[in-house]
Design a protein around this motif. Structure first.
Motif, PDB file in Angstrom:
ATOM      1  N   ASN A 188       0.847  -1.191   0.000  1.00  0.00           N
ATOM      2  CA  ASN A 188       0.000   0.000   0.000  1.00  0.00           C
ATOM      3  C   ASN A 188       0.882   1.240   0.000  1.00  0.00           C
ATOM      4  OD1 ASN A 188      -1.670   2.237   1.429  1.00  0.00           O
ATOM      5  ND2 ASN A 188      -3.188   0.673   0.983  1.00  0.00           N
ATOM      6  N   MET A 189       0.505   2.263  -0.769  1.00  0.00           N
ATOM      7  CA  MET A 189       1.332   3.455  -0.888  1.00  0.00           C
ATOM      8  C   MET A 189       1.273   4.363   0.328  1.00  0.00           C
ATOM      9  SD  MET A 189       1.127   4.561  -4.874  1.00  0.00           S
ATOM     10  CE  MET A 189       2.273   5.906  -4.580  1.00  0.00           C
ATOM     11  N   GLY A 190       0.379   4.075   1.259  1.00  0.00           N
ATOM     12  CA  GLY A 190       0.396   4.793   2.515  1.00  0.00           C
ATOM     13  C   GLY A 190      -0.346   6.110   2.500  1.00  0.00           C
ATOM     14  N   PRO A 191      -0.356   6.812   3.648  1.00  0.00           N
ATOM     15  CA  PRO A 191      -1.209   7.987   3.830  1.00  0.00           C
ATOM     16  C   PRO A 191      -0.821   9.225   3.032  1.00  0.00           C
ATOM     17  CG  PRO A 191       0.215   7.667   5.737  1.00  0.00           C
ATOM     18  CD  PRO A 191       0.389   6.467   4.868  1.00  0.00           C
ATOM     19  N   ASN A 192       0.391   9.279   2.474  1.00  0.00           N
ATOM     20  CA  ASN A 192       0.730  10.438   1.650  1.00  0.00           C
ATOM     21  C   ASN A 192      -0.079  10.485   0.364  1.00  0.00           C
ATOM     22  OD1 ASN A 192       2.549  11.328   3.512  1.00  0.00           O
ATOM     23  ND2 ASN A 192       4.372  11.046   2.244  1.00  0.00           N
ATOM     24  N   VAL A 193      -0.505   9.306  -0.094  1.00  0.00           N
ATOM     25  CA  VAL A 193      -1.311   9.213  -1.315  1.00  0.00           C
ATOM     26  C   VAL A 193      -2.732   8.768  -0.993  1.00  0.00           C
ATOM     27  CG1 VAL A 193      -1.595   7.992  -3.516  1.00  0.00           C
ATOM     28  CG2 VAL A 193       0.666   8.807  -2.815  1.00  0.00           C
ATOM     29  N   ASN A 194      -2.865   7.683  -0.254  1.00  0.00           N
ATOM     30  CA  ASN A 194      -4.182   7.126   0.018  1.00  0.00           C
ATOM     31  C   ASN A 194      -4.869   7.802   1.202  1.00  0.00           C
ATOM     32  OD1 ASN A 194      -4.157   5.055  -2.020  1.00  0.00           O
ATOM     33  ND2 ASN A 194      -2.660   3.950  -0.770  1.00  0.00           N
ATOM     34  N   SER A 195      -6.177   7.885   1.101  1.00  0.00           N
ATOM     35  CA  SER A 195      -6.991   8.468   2.159  1.00  0.00           C
ATOM     36  C   SER A 195      -7.923   7.413   2.723  1.00  0.00           C
ATOM     37  CB  SER A 195      -7.806   9.649   1.611  1.00  0.00           C
ATOM     38  OG  SER A 195      -8.800   9.176   0.710  1.00  0.00           O
ATOM     39  N   GLU A 196      -8.834   7.819   3.590  1.00  0.00           N
ATOM     40  CA  GLU A 196      -9.832   6.900   4.125  1.00  0.00           C
ATOM     41  C   GLU A 196     -11.036   6.794   3.190  1.00  0.00           C
ATOM     42  OE1 GLU A 196     -10.714   8.316   8.006  1.00  0.00           O
ATOM     43  OE2 GLU A 196      -8.754   7.746   8.837  1.00  0.00           O
ATOM     44  N   HIS A 197     -10.875   7.339   1.986  1.00  0.00           N
ATOM     45  CA  HIS A 197     -11.946   7.323   0.999  1.00  0.00           C
ATOM     46  C   HIS A 197     -11.469   6.547  -0.227  1.00  0.00           C
ATOM     47  CE1 HIS A 197     -14.058  10.352   3.448  1.00  0.00           C
ATOM     48  NE2 HIS A 197     -12.848  10.819   3.674  1.00  0.00           N
ATOM     49  N   VAL A 198     -12.073   6.727  -1.359  1.00  0.00           N
ATOM     50  CA  VAL A 198     -11.685   6.038  -2.591  1.00  0.00           C
ATOM     51  C   VAL A 198     -10.598   6.826  -3.306  1.00  0.00           C
ATOM     52  CG1 VAL A 198     -12.465   5.345  -4.884  1.00  0.00           C
ATOM     53  CG2 VAL A 198     -13.902   4.892  -2.888  1.00  0.00           C
TER      54      VAL A 198
END
Length: 342
Positions: free
Chosen positions: A160-170
């Motif tokens: 997983n690319m982690g929180p710098n890219v991914n959010s708690e949404h889509v």
């Protein structure tokens, strides 16, 4: 992407004659004939379909997603997996014939899962692959993941690319921004709120790769791009004196289409007019384009001569699509003529 119900549409007449697409759903004027999709041979196309292609810089390897609903029993569960095909004979002009390409193969379980895995994007190094997945262990409804092909040909376990890219949404469609001087910047779609406590919106975000680390994503604001609803992808390419932008639009529960715009480097903003691709059809899916790293070709998936059917959904259902391509210079010339920039 979002959950939508399966929809069926009335069939329209369409056929392929000698490799040239003929669409009979509406009249075709002279300008339309200048931009006719070219279908790749069989293989890489086959009876099971190919969706959301990405191509290596040499043009000899294509990664794509495949729906379980197309009948390929190698796709786990009822969702989508990522496949690959290789051009093993390069004696003639690209893309050659079906004898030049290998039959599509599913990537291993270090990449694919029993959940949705789609929207692949191969980097210019030819070995780093980003994709969207809804698998367990993500941060939101859909996340961006990455895997790397090792010297022995094996793929690393996707991370997983982690929180710098991914959010708690889509978060999905992690693509190169494509603007000159921005080779280290990617653009993607996120359904996160613009501010805390506000409703989620489908917006473009960018992240820059610095010292091997993707930096915190920022919303990519543009009055023109923000005015386009249902965006599911943005790609850009510099060719023949123009920076062309292709917006892939997905009205959920309906179909994809392509819109062309351009970027003004002096003003540092996207500008119109917005021009629809002449091969869009209201009842046949066709979009999610990707440019080669050199920018000479645009490749995408569509069901033009397959006819309408179930729309692609978060449940992994979908019509059977084939791979199509065009020379980027032809697309740019079409846009310039339609936009009055020629």
């Amino acid at each position: 992407m979002m959950n939508v119900s399966r929809r069926q549409f009335l069939r329209t007449s369409g056929t392929v004659v000698a490799g040239t697409m003929v669409l009979r759903s509406r009249p075709i004027d002279a300008a339309d004939r200048e931009l006719i999709p070219k279908k790749l041979p069989f293989p890489p196309n086959d009876e099971f379909g190919s969706y959301e292609p990405t191509i290596t810089p040499d043009g000899n390897t294509i990664y794509f997603a495949r729906f379980a609903g197309s009948g390929d029993k190698r796709v786990l569960g009822t969702t989508t997996d990522i496949f690959v095909t290789h051009r093993v004979r390069q004696s003639g002009e690209w893309p050659g014939t079906g004898a030049d390409w290998t039959a599509p193969e599913r990537l291993p379980d270090t990449v694919n899962s029993d959940s949705i895995d789609q929207e692949p994007r191969i980097m210019p190094d030819g070995k780093t692959l980003y994709f969207m997945s809804r698998r367990a262990g993500g941060r939101g409804g859909a996340d961006i993941w990455v895997t790397t092909k090792q010297p022995n040909g094996q793929w690393t376990q996707a991370q997983n690319m982690g929180p710098n890219v991914n959010s708690e949404h889509v978060d999905h469609c992690f693509m190169p921004l494509g603007l000159p001087g921005a080779d280290d910047t990617s653009v993607f779609i996120s359904l996160r709120p613009r501010e805390d406590g506000t409703p989620s919106t489908s917006d473009l975000y960018t992240s820059r790769l610095h010292n091997g680390v993707w930096q915190p994503a920022k919303r990519y604001a543009s009055p023109l791009l923000d005015s386009v609803g249902y965006k599911c992808r943005l790609n850009a390419v510099a060719r023949d004196g123009l920076i062309l932008g292709v917006i892939s639009v997905h009205d959920f529960g309906k179909f994809h289409k392509m819109l062309f715009v351009h970027y003004d480097p002096a003003a540092k903003e996207w500008k119109g007019p917005i021009v629809e691709a002449p091969f869009n059809q209201s009842n046949v899916d066709g979009a999610c384009p990707m440019f080669t790293a050199g920018g000479d070709k645009m490749i995408w998936s569509a069901g033009y001569d397959r006819g309408p059917g179930p729309v692609s959904t978060s449940g992994g259902t979908g019509s059977t699509y084939d791979l199509f391509w065009l020379k980027t210079s032809d697309v740019v010339a079409y846009y310039k003529a339609k936009a009055g920039l020629a």
